[in-house]
Design an enzyme around this catalytic site. Sequence first.
Site, short mmCIF file in Angstrom:
data_model
loop_
_atom_site.label_atom_id
_atom_site.label_comp_id
_atom_site.label_asym_id
_atom_site.label_seq_id
_atom_site.Cartn_x
_atom_site.Cartn_y
_atom_site.Cartn_z
N HIS A 1 16.60 14.61 -24.92
CA HIS A 1 15.58 13.87 -24.18
C HIS A 1 14.74 12.96 -25.05
O HIS A 1 13.78 12.36 -24.56
CB HIS A 1 14.63 14.83 -23.46
CG HIS A 1 15.23 15.53 -22.29
ND1 HIS A 1 15.16 15.02 -21.01
CD2 HIS A 1 15.91 16.69 -22.19
CE1 HIS A 1 15.75 15.86 -20.17
NE2 HIS A 1 16.23 16.88 -20.86
N LYS B 1 4.59 4.81 -27.38
CA LYS B 1 4.39 4.33 -26.01
C LYS B 1 3.40 3.16 -25.96
O LYS B 1 3.25 2.50 -24.94
CB LYS B 1 3.89 5.47 -25.12
CG LYS B 1 4.92 6.59 -24.94
CD LYS B 1 4.36 7.70 -24.06
CE LYS B 1 5.23 8.94 -23.98
NZ LYS B 1 6.33 8.85 -23.01
N THR C 1 10.21 8.32 -16.55
CA THR C 1 10.47 8.66 -15.16
C THR C 1 9.35 8.17 -14.27
O THR C 1 9.55 7.94 -13.08
CB THR C 1 10.67 10.17 -14.96
OG1 THR C 1 9.68 10.85 -15.74
CG2 THR C 1 12.04 10.62 -15.41
N LYS D 1 8.95 6.26 -10.32
CA LYS D 1 7.99 6.60 -9.25
C LYS D 1 7.21 5.36 -8.84
O LYS D 1 6.99 5.11 -7.65
CB LYS D 1 7.05 7.71 -9.72
CG LYS D 1 7.78 8.99 -10.08
CD LYS D 1 6.91 9.99 -10.85
CE LYS D 1 7.79 11.07 -11.46
NZ LYS D 1 7.10 11.89 -12.47
N LYS E 1 0.76 8.20 -19.05
CA LYS E 1 1.84 8.92 -19.75
C LYS E 1 1.20 9.58 -20.95
O LYS E 1 0.05 9.28 -21.29
CB LYS E 1 2.96 7.98 -20.19
CG LYS E 1 2.49 6.66 -20.82
CD LYS E 1 3.65 5.72 -21.11
CE LYS E 1 4.01 4.82 -19.95
NZ LYS E 1 5.34 5.03 -19.43
N ARG E 2 1.92 10.51 -21.60
CA ARG E 2 1.38 11.10 -22.82
C ARG E 2 0.98 9.98 -23.78
O ARG E 2 1.61 8.93 -23.84
CB ARG E 2 2.44 12.00 -23.48
CG ARG E 2 2.69 13.31 -22.74
CD ARG E 2 1.46 14.20 -22.74
NE ARG E 2 1.06 14.53 -24.09
CZ ARG E 2 1.53 15.56 -24.79
NH1 ARG E 2 2.40 16.38 -24.24
NH2 ARG E 2 1.12 15.79 -26.04
C1 CR1 Z 1 11.21 11.38 -22.90
O1 CR1 Z 1 10.24 10.99 -23.83
C2 CR1 Z 1 12.09 11.07 -20.59
C3 CR1 Z 1 11.84 12.56 -20.37
C4 CR1 Z 1 12.79 13.17 -19.39
C5 CR1 Z 1 11.05 12.87 -22.60
C6 CR1 Z 1 11.12 10.53 -21.64
O2 CR1 Z 1 11.44 9.20 -21.94
O3 CR1 Z 1 11.92 10.39 -19.39
O4 CR1 Z 1 11.97 13.28 -21.59
N1 CR1 Z 1 11.38 13.62 -23.80
O5 CR1 Z 1 14.11 12.95 -19.76
C7 CR1 Z 1 10.71 14.70 -24.23
O6 CR1 Z 1 9.71 15.11 -23.70
C8 CR1 Z 1 10.62 16.42 -25.86
O7 CR1 Z 1 11.22 15.28 -25.33
#
Ligand code: CR1
Length: 752
Positions: free
Chosen positions: A284, A491, A596, A600, A485-486
């Site tokens: 991920h 980012k 994601t 949305k 987002k985080r």
């Molecule tokens: C990614 O940073 C992705 C989500 C779900 C995150 C994000 O871009 O949409 O996973 N990865 O696939 C993550 O949290 C620890 O890794």
Amino acid sequence: MGRSLTNTVYNLGLEGEYADALRQLGYDMEKVADAERDAALGNGGLGRLAACFLDSIATLDLPGWGYGIRYKYGMFKQVLKNGYQAEQPDIWLTSGNPWEIRRDGLRFEVGFGGRVERKKDGNKEVTVWTPSEKVWAQAYDNPIPGFSTPTTSNLRLWDAQPISEFDLGAFNAGDYDRAMLDRERAEAISAVLYPNDSTPEGKELRLKQQYFFVCASLQDVLSRFKATHGTKFELLPDKACFQLNDTHPTIAVAELMRLLVDVEGLDWDAAWTITTKCLNYTNHTVMPEALEKWPVKVMAKMLPRHMEIIEVINEGWTKWLGGHLKELKAEERAKRISAMSIIHENPWNKEEMLVNMAYLAVVGSSAVNGVAAIHSNIVKDEILNDFYQIFPSKFQNKTNGVTPRRWLAWCNPELASLITETLGSNEWINDTEKLSALRAHASDPTFQKKWAAVKHAKKEKLAALIKKIHGDSVNTNALFDIQIKRIHEYKRQYLNVLSIIWRYKQLKKMTPEQRKKAVPRVCLIGGKAASAYDMAKRIIRLVTAVGDVINKDPETKDLLSLYFLPDYNVTLAETIIPAAELSQHISTAGTEASGTSNMKFQMNGCLIIGTWDGANIEIAEETGVDNVFVFGVRADEINQLRKERKNFKTDPRWDEIMKDIEGGMFGDKDYFKPLVDSVNNMKVGNDWFLVANDFAAYLDAQEEVDKVYKDQSEWLRRSIMYTAGSGKFSSDRTIREYAEDIWHVKPSRPAA
Ligand code: CR1
């Protein structure tokens, strides 16, 4: 997971009856729903993706469950203290959680530490691990009802509990602390999500958590398998498979081997065949800090038997690899083998050996996938390229998706009704490809008017929330511009703030006549910074500091305001996303695996300003690239640009803003200095995420946003095209792909 009440009632199709029943009891549905706290089980896209997957698994009648830890305090509750992030425990369980079912009697023992011995069992040598510490993993089930089906999936969460309740002897001897020690040590395991791992204790606790939930989950599945199939473990790959969600549960490779070999008595090779057929791994992220590598020392102390198993796996693997690469020259072969060894040196500390969990996962899995097309290519071509060359057929792409139930139908019922009315049925909720029929209405002025009215109503609702949080009334005729987002340097919330500063400076220079022509904006930023992530916390402070200045400026505040929304979570997102007109997905190309929230926002007709990264690319393809505000360097340019850092000539507007921040225009200049230094010192390694490189292109893209916003019919046309193009991004599509290509499971609906 967010809240469950409304989602459950809507998924079961009971909204009318339930609201009526509540009314008869004297309660209002909305108020009751508002009393529920969000589950504190995740922190960002990774966990929310899993939540969407469960909704789709249930809706598609697939036999699948989720497993996790029942964190008592979540990660943390974010509050602002004088504009700085402060962390408090998120005590979401104190008033009880009506959705969970404690499964009394369903608990498994999980051990840590201790010693490993070889013993004789008849003429067979067996391995016996005697842990020095043991806890119970107690099961709690959380039902996940599908939409428009009787199928309900399950999220099984493990709570860590002491094996011995209480040490009465110690208590009677007056040692009250020791009497409680076991309980406290056990409870620490399921207390906090992502405990700070900047200390060795924190690192150990994370590994302990990972093993805890993997061990309990595998025992759970094996015990259910045995109830039906006895010890015919050769059937296991047909009956069960596990999707490892990032590297966190990848100790499963060693644990499944331990359960099959040490506990069930299978021979090593048979166990290895079964293990590799049952496991699959999703990557991920490309962020190196999230591709976990455990020091061998920590692993050997906490999980001595697993460390042995990993050594044996690695021996077999490197030996096999040697054979596979026999055509290569000896030196080259040795180099490749050492680069692909699961156990390797720490490149920054040659004394330390590490276990590379991603490598372990790839070697131990049938399928490996990334989460968007570009990301899966980066996984193949860069992150795990050596492995891709050896096992090309293991590697796949599964572009993420989100559930259209929670993220469109239930959070935006007004838009959902308009869509249903226009398309003549609500079948799009289960078949989002049907949304494409909205394209035919995109330029229709009557339809645009209805579309705009929904957006405006949602903006009013968000404005009321801002008023509640910050006490200010924002201009609801302004463009609502959002980045949630985080908080992470990759980012680039920083880039967003810098452009807001530039916008403010421009507005200040304008005459009242010129200002009348400016597009007013309400900018919102929200997200948590990891508690030990200093730079991210400084970025939050920059947002609040800039907001403090511009929101108070009577000359411009109706034209530009900036608010930080604390404690961003699913429930907040359900109000924010439907109201958004522009959302920002501006990661350095190649760094955001998928994203994601972009999906949305898209579903809710929100335009995107973004880089050519993650799922933005596929969203642009589905929406029409010209409808998206794309800017910035491309992923394949990044490495070169990073190398050329010191020759980079910054934009004069950039230099001006840097001076403003350094000069104290927003106060706190000492606190912001490291932030300025991190991007502004043009040497190799600085501004790693290329904020300066993309700055000018970003300002141009923002100007283009203003231009299009002034032409409301064009803006609305694009907005409709976004929703119309969102069909691909339903998690139903993603889950169907996992089910067909990786899990090989078919729908089966329980008898009504
Ligand atoms: C990614 O940073 C992705 C989500 C779900 C995150 C994000 O871009 O949409 O996973 N990865 O696939 C993550 O949290 C620890 O890794």
